[in-house]
Design a protein around this motif. Sequence first.
Motif, PDB file in Angstrom:
ATOM      1  N   PRO A 262     -41.991 -27.214 -17.964  1.00  0.00           N
ATOM      2  CA  PRO A 262     -41.107 -26.715 -16.906  1.00  0.00           C
ATOM      3  C   PRO A 262     -40.824 -25.224 -17.060  1.00  0.00           C
ATOM      4  CG  PRO A 262     -39.829 -27.845 -18.580  1.00  0.00           C
ATOM      5  CD  PRO A 262     -41.272 -27.989 -18.977  1.00  0.00           C
ATOM      6  N   ALA A 263     -40.706 -24.537 -15.939  1.00  0.00           N
ATOM      7  CA  ALA A 263     -40.267 -23.142 -15.929  1.00  0.00           C
ATOM      8  C   ALA A 263     -38.804 -23.127 -15.532  1.00  0.00           C
ATOM      9  CB  ALA A 263     -41.102 -22.333 -14.944  1.00  0.00           C
ATOM     10  N   LEU A 264     -37.963 -22.576 -16.397  1.00  0.00           N
ATOM     11  CA  LEU A 264     -36.517 -22.581 -16.192  1.00  0.00           C
ATOM     12  C   LEU A 264     -35.925 -21.234 -16.568  1.00  0.00           C
ATOM     13  CD1 LEU A 264     -35.799 -25.992 -17.953  1.00  0.00           C
ATOM     14  CD2 LEU A 264     -35.474 -25.585 -15.509  1.00  0.00           C
ATOM     15  N   SER A 265     -34.793 -20.906 -15.985  1.00  0.00           N
ATOM     16  CA  SER A 265     -34.038 -19.748 -16.436  1.00  0.00           C
ATOM     17  C   SER A 265     -33.390 -20.084 -17.773  1.00  0.00           C
ATOM     18  CB  SER A 265     -32.963 -19.376 -15.409  1.00  0.00           C
ATOM     19  OG  SER A 265     -33.545 -19.067 -14.157  1.00  0.00           O
ATOM     20  N   PRO A 266     -33.323 -19.121 -18.692  1.00  0.00           N
ATOM     21  CA  PRO A 266     -32.708 -19.409 -19.999  1.00  0.00           C
ATOM     22  C   PRO A 266     -31.249 -19.833 -19.855  1.00  0.00           C
ATOM     23  CG  PRO A 266     -33.926 -17.346 -20.050  1.00  0.00           C
ATOM     24  CD  PRO A 266     -33.846 -17.759 -18.607  1.00  0.00           C
ATOM     25  N   LEU A 267     -30.846 -20.784 -20.679  1.00  0.00           N
ATOM     26  CA  LEU A 267     -29.458 -21.238 -20.686  1.00  0.00           C
ATOM     27  C   LEU A 267     -28.589 -20.255 -21.460  1.00  0.00           C
ATOM     28  CD1 LEU A 267     -30.033 -25.033 -21.396  1.00  0.00           C
ATOM     29  CD2 LEU A 267     -29.171 -24.050 -19.252  1.00  0.00           C
ATOM     30  N   PRO A 268     -27.304 -20.160 -21.132  1.00  0.00           N
ATOM     31  CA  PRO A 268     -26.418 -19.288 -21.912  1.00  0.00           C
ATOM     32  C   PRO A 268     -26.254 -19.809 -23.333  1.00  0.00           C
ATOM     33  CG  PRO A 268     -25.157 -20.619 -20.351  1.00  0.00           C
ATOM     34  CD  PRO A 268     -26.601 -20.822 -20.015  1.00  0.00           C
ATOM     35  N   LEU A 269     -26.020 -18.905 -24.234  1.00  0.00           N
ATOM     36  CA  LEU A 269     -25.867 -19.248 -25.642  1.00  0.00           C
ATOM     37  C   LEU A 269     -24.687 -20.189 -25.851  1.00  0.00           C
ATOM     38  CD1 LEU A 269     -26.743 -18.646 -28.614  1.00  0.00           C
ATOM     39  CD2 LEU A 269     -25.008 -16.838 -28.610  1.00  0.00           C
ATOM     40  N   THR A 270     -24.897 -21.188 -26.714  1.00  0.00           N
ATOM     41  CA  THR A 270     -23.804 -22.066 -27.115  1.00  0.00           C
ATOM     42  C   THR A 270     -23.701 -22.064 -28.633  1.00  0.00           C
ATOM     43  OG1 THR A 270     -22.948 -24.333 -27.080  1.00  0.00           O
ATOM     44  CG2 THR A 270     -25.332 -24.082 -27.105  1.00  0.00           C
ATOM     45  N   LEU A 271     -22.488 -22.120 -29.141  1.00  0.00           N
ATOM     46  CA  LEU A 271     -22.280 -22.142 -30.588  1.00  0.00           C
ATOM     47  C   LEU A 271     -22.335 -23.557 -31.139  1.00  0.00           C
ATOM     48  CD1 LEU A 271     -19.393 -19.522 -30.906  1.00  0.00           C
ATOM     49  CD2 LEU A 271     -21.850 -19.192 -31.245  1.00  0.00           C
ATOM     50  N   SER A 272     -22.381 -24.550 -30.254  1.00  0.00           N
ATOM     51  CA  SER A 272     -22.427 -25.947 -30.671  1.00  0.00           C
ATOM     52  C   SER A 272     -23.672 -26.578 -30.062  1.00  0.00           C
ATOM     53  CB  SER A 272     -21.160 -26.671 -30.195  1.00  0.00           C
ATOM     54  OG  SER A 272     -21.231 -28.049 -30.510  1.00  0.00           O
ATOM     55  N   LEU A 273     -24.681 -26.769 -30.875  1.00  0.00           N
ATOM     56  CA  LEU A 273     -25.961 -27.271 -30.384  1.00  0.00           C
ATOM     57  C   LEU A 273     -26.528 -28.283 -31.372  1.00  0.00           C
ATOM     58  CD1 LEU A 273     -28.253 -26.932 -28.241  1.00  0.00           C
ATOM     59  CD2 LEU A 273     -29.248 -25.235 -29.773  1.00  0.00           C
ATOM     60  N   PRO A 275     -29.279 -30.142 -33.432  1.00  0.00           N
ATOM     61  CA  PRO A 275     -30.616 -29.750 -33.881  1.00  0.00           C
ATOM     62  C   PRO A 275     -31.739 -30.430 -33.120  1.00  0.00           C
ATOM     63  CG  PRO A 275     -29.185 -30.118 -35.769  1.00  0.00           C
ATOM     64  CD  PRO A 275     -28.428 -30.570 -34.560  1.00  0.00           C
ATOM     65  N   ARG A 276     -31.519 -31.664 -32.634  1.00  0.00           N
ATOM     66  CA  ARG A 276     -32.573 -32.389 -31.925  1.00  0.00           C
ATOM     67  C   ARG A 276     -32.919 -31.752 -30.583  1.00  0.00           C
ATOM     68  NH1 ARG A 276     -31.038 -38.535 -31.618  1.00  0.00           N
ATOM     69  NH2 ARG A 276     -28.996 -37.673 -31.101  1.00  0.00           N
ATOM     70  N   SER A 277     -32.001 -30.954 -30.042  1.00  0.00           N
ATOM     71  CA  SER A 277     -32.236 -30.282 -28.765  1.00  0.00           C
ATOM     72  C   SER A 277     -32.561 -28.803 -28.932  1.00  0.00           C
ATOM     73  CB  SER A 277     -30.989 -30.415 -27.873  1.00  0.00           C
ATOM     74  OG  SER A 277     -30.627 -31.772 -27.694  1.00  0.00           O
ATOM     75  N   ALA A 278     -32.539 -28.318 -30.154  1.00  0.00           N
ATOM     76  CA  ALA A 278     -32.599 -26.876 -30.391  1.00  0.00           C
ATOM     77  C   ALA A 278     -33.959 -26.254 -30.078  1.00  0.00           C
ATOM     78  CB  ALA A 278     -32.217 -26.573 -31.839  1.00  0.00           C
ATOM     79  N   ALA A 279     -35.046 -27.020 -30.134  1.00  0.00           N
ATOM     80  CA  ALA A 279     -36.367 -26.431 -29.892  1.00  0.00           C
ATOM     81  C   ALA A 279     -36.472 -25.832 -28.503  1.00  0.00           C
ATOM     82  CB  ALA A 279     -37.458 -27.494 -30.086  1.00  0.00           C
ATOM     83  N   GLU A 280     -35.723 -26.358 -27.548  1.00  0.00           N
ATOM     84  CA  GLU A 280     -35.780 -25.848 -26.184  1.00  0.00           C
ATOM     85  C   GLU A 280     -34.878 -24.632 -25.976  1.00  0.00           C
ATOM     86  OE1 GLU A 280     -34.898 -29.141 -23.659  1.00  0.00           O
ATOM     87  OE2 GLU A 280     -36.740 -30.217 -24.174  1.00  0.00           O
ATOM     88  N   GLU A 281     -34.171 -24.210 -27.011  1.00  0.00           N
ATOM     89  CA  GLU A 281     -33.223 -23.106 -26.876  1.00  0.00           C
ATOM     90  C   GLU A 281     -33.709 -21.839 -27.581  1.00  0.00           C
ATOM     91  OE1 GLU A 281     -29.932 -23.416 -25.513  1.00  0.00           O
ATOM     92  OE2 GLU A 281     -29.957 -25.566 -25.093  1.00  0.00           O
ATOM     93  N   ILE A 282     -34.851 -21.892 -28.247  1.00  0.00           N
ATOM     94  CA  ILE A 282     -35.289 -20.737 -29.024  1.00  0.00           C
ATOM     95  C   ILE A 282     -36.157 -19.790 -28.205  1.00  0.00           C
ATOM     96  CG2 ILE A 282     -35.126 -21.963 -31.212  1.00  0.00           C
ATOM     97  CD1 ILE A 282     -38.096 -22.417 -31.173  1.00  0.00           C
ATOM     98  N   GLY A 283     -36.331 -20.066 -26.928  1.00  0.00           N
ATOM     99  CA  GLY A 283     -37.092 -19.180 -26.062  1.00  0.00           C
ATOM    100  C   GLY A 283     -36.971 -19.629 -24.628  1.00  0.00           C
ATOM    101  N   TYR A 284     -37.698 -18.978 -23.757  1.00  0.00           N
ATOM    102  CA  TYR A 284     -37.628 -19.285 -22.329  1.00  0.00           C
ATOM    103  C   TYR A 284     -38.847 -20.060 -21.846  1.00  0.00           C
ATOM    104  CZ  TYR A 284     -40.575 -15.204 -22.756  1.00  0.00           C
ATOM    105  OH  TYR A 284     -41.540 -14.340 -23.173  1.00  0.00           O
ATOM    106  N   THR A 285     -39.656 -20.564 -22.760  1.00  0.00           N
ATOM    107  CA  THR A 285     -40.883 -21.248 -22.370  1.00  0.00           C
ATOM    108  C   THR A 285     -41.084 -22.523 -23.159  1.00  0.00           C
ATOM    109  OG1 THR A 285     -43.290 -21.057 -22.232  1.00  0.00           O
ATOM    110  CG2 THR A 285     -42.209 -19.877 -24.013  1.00  0.00           C
ATOM    111  N   PHE A 286     -41.701 -23.524 -22.514  1.00  0.00           N
ATOM    112  CA  PHE A 286     -42.094 -24.759 -23.189  1.00  0.00           C
ATOM    113  C   PHE A 286     -43.618 -24.837 -23.290  1.00  0.00           C
ATOM    114  CE2 PHE A 286     -38.192 -27.338 -21.456  1.00  0.00           C
ATOM    115  CZ  PHE A 286     -37.340 -26.394 -22.012  1.00  0.00           C
ATOM    116  N   LEU A 287     -44.294 -23.758 -22.953  1.00  0.00           N
ATOM    117  CA  LEU A 287     -45.743 -23.785 -22.771  1.00  0.00           C
ATOM    118  C   LEU A 287     -46.568 -23.859 -24.060  1.00  0.00           C
ATOM    119  CD1 LEU A 287     -47.829 -23.768 -20.516  1.00  0.00           C
ATOM    120  CD2 LEU A 287     -47.739 -21.257 -20.516  1.00  0.00           C
ATOM    121  N   PRO A 288     -46.179 -23.231 -25.180  1.00  0.00           N
ATOM    122  CA  PRO A 288     -47.068 -23.201 -26.354  1.00  0.00           C
ATOM    123  C   PRO A 288     -47.515 -24.576 -26.848  1.00  0.00           C
ATOM    124  CG  PRO A 288     -45.335 -21.583 -26.622  1.00  0.00           C
ATOM    125  CD  PRO A 288     -44.990 -22.372 -25.400  1.00  0.00           C
ATOM    126  N   CYS A 289     -46.594 -25.543 -26.945  1.00  0.00           N
ATOM    127  CA  CYS A 289     -46.978 -26.854 -27.468  1.00  0.00           C
ATOM    128  C   CYS A 289     -47.940 -27.561 -26.523  1.00  0.00           C
ATOM    129  CB  CYS A 289     -45.742 -27.717 -27.717  1.00  0.00           C
ATOM    130  SG  CYS A 289     -44.785 -28.084 -26.229  1.00  0.00           S
TER     131      CYS A 289
END
Length: 417
Positions: A262-273, A275-289
Amino acid sequence: MSIHLCVSFPGHERVLGGRRHSFLEKTSASLNQWRISCGSFPSSITNFRRPYTSVMVVPTGVGASIGGFAGDALPVARTIASVVDCLISHPNVLNAAMLYWPLPNVLYVEGHALDRFAQGSWALQPVHRNKQVGLVLDAGIEEELRIRHLQVADATRASLGLPVVEYIVTDTPLQVEKWVDPRSGQSTGRIQHPDSLLRAVHTLVNHSQVNAIAVLGRFPDDDVEEMEDYRQGKGIDLLAGVEAVISHLIVKEFQIPCAHAPALSPLPLTLSLCPRSAAEEIGYTFLPCVLAGLSNAPQYVAKDSGTSNQGCILASDVDSVVIPIDACGGEGILAFARGLRHKPLIIAVEENQTVLDDTPDKLGIKAVKASNYWEAVGIIAAHKAGVDPNSLRRNGINNIRSFSASHCNGYIASNSV
């Protein structure tokens, strides 16, 4: 084990005379035979078993406790892959946004193709590398976001050597829609212009001769509050269901490997995240995998295509299937469980629960229940070794049964085996 044995007979030359060399030759031959019986020769010479193949499935968009987030089932896949000879799984298990892990004995198979494989309609043909991977971009993606994803594709070509050769933009915005099915509780959706997507794929397949397709669709940006549960490791992945709809459409039509990002706009930073969801927060793309998985995904061969199945993997080659305890109702799992000629060992993992209620007991499926994936890996290891997994448990083996209702070892035997 390697043992060197030195044989010395003082004065043997005088006793044996001209027969010295004959004696040593016979001794050497005996030692070689002994080494073979003791297993000191390489295993490739003495191993006559066929490869052990396992399938790992975690359905998409069903809120799986493990595998329902951003690649959080990948550690399980890595562990099972270390035990089996071949592991077959799908993008929901193996994708982790910008993260991935190279696993040489794992086959990356799209969900629709996995169902057709389980039903015996398609075979899987492993490849050294897919020669050309094509990229389809939704015309609804904004220019800056499109450029950034094209830069990601170029990065995978330059830094990973992936064979991503050409991209095309759809002639009409796809207009992706997503929602939660009120009956099942799982995420799903549709695209308003599937014909535009199919035209783009058709162009890449027929004019550019690509043999794998990555699709990048512009998804509607979620309200941050709607995403909060998912970011905290709860609820379901709202994107996953329609992603499966998109890849199923292409695989069904063109019979080639496909995966979606999916192509999405980056989400705003959260201090409570979580770890199981964190891979989608380290950049603006899901394409490499996705591109990494498609680069060596197996090709799909229809059994009625007239093409030889030599070198292909068939459903009958599967030895075990691992599935969440309440997600056994999919087409592929039912096909494996109800096959007439070959039934693999079905392992249902109790710790991995979903929003579904398709348990083995409810569906009449014979399955071994594992409390967690730790236990499931042990069951697979025993099964691969040719050991009844029940024999590893206290009181796991009962008295042998007989066809006749007679007393055996003090017990009434059953009439069936």
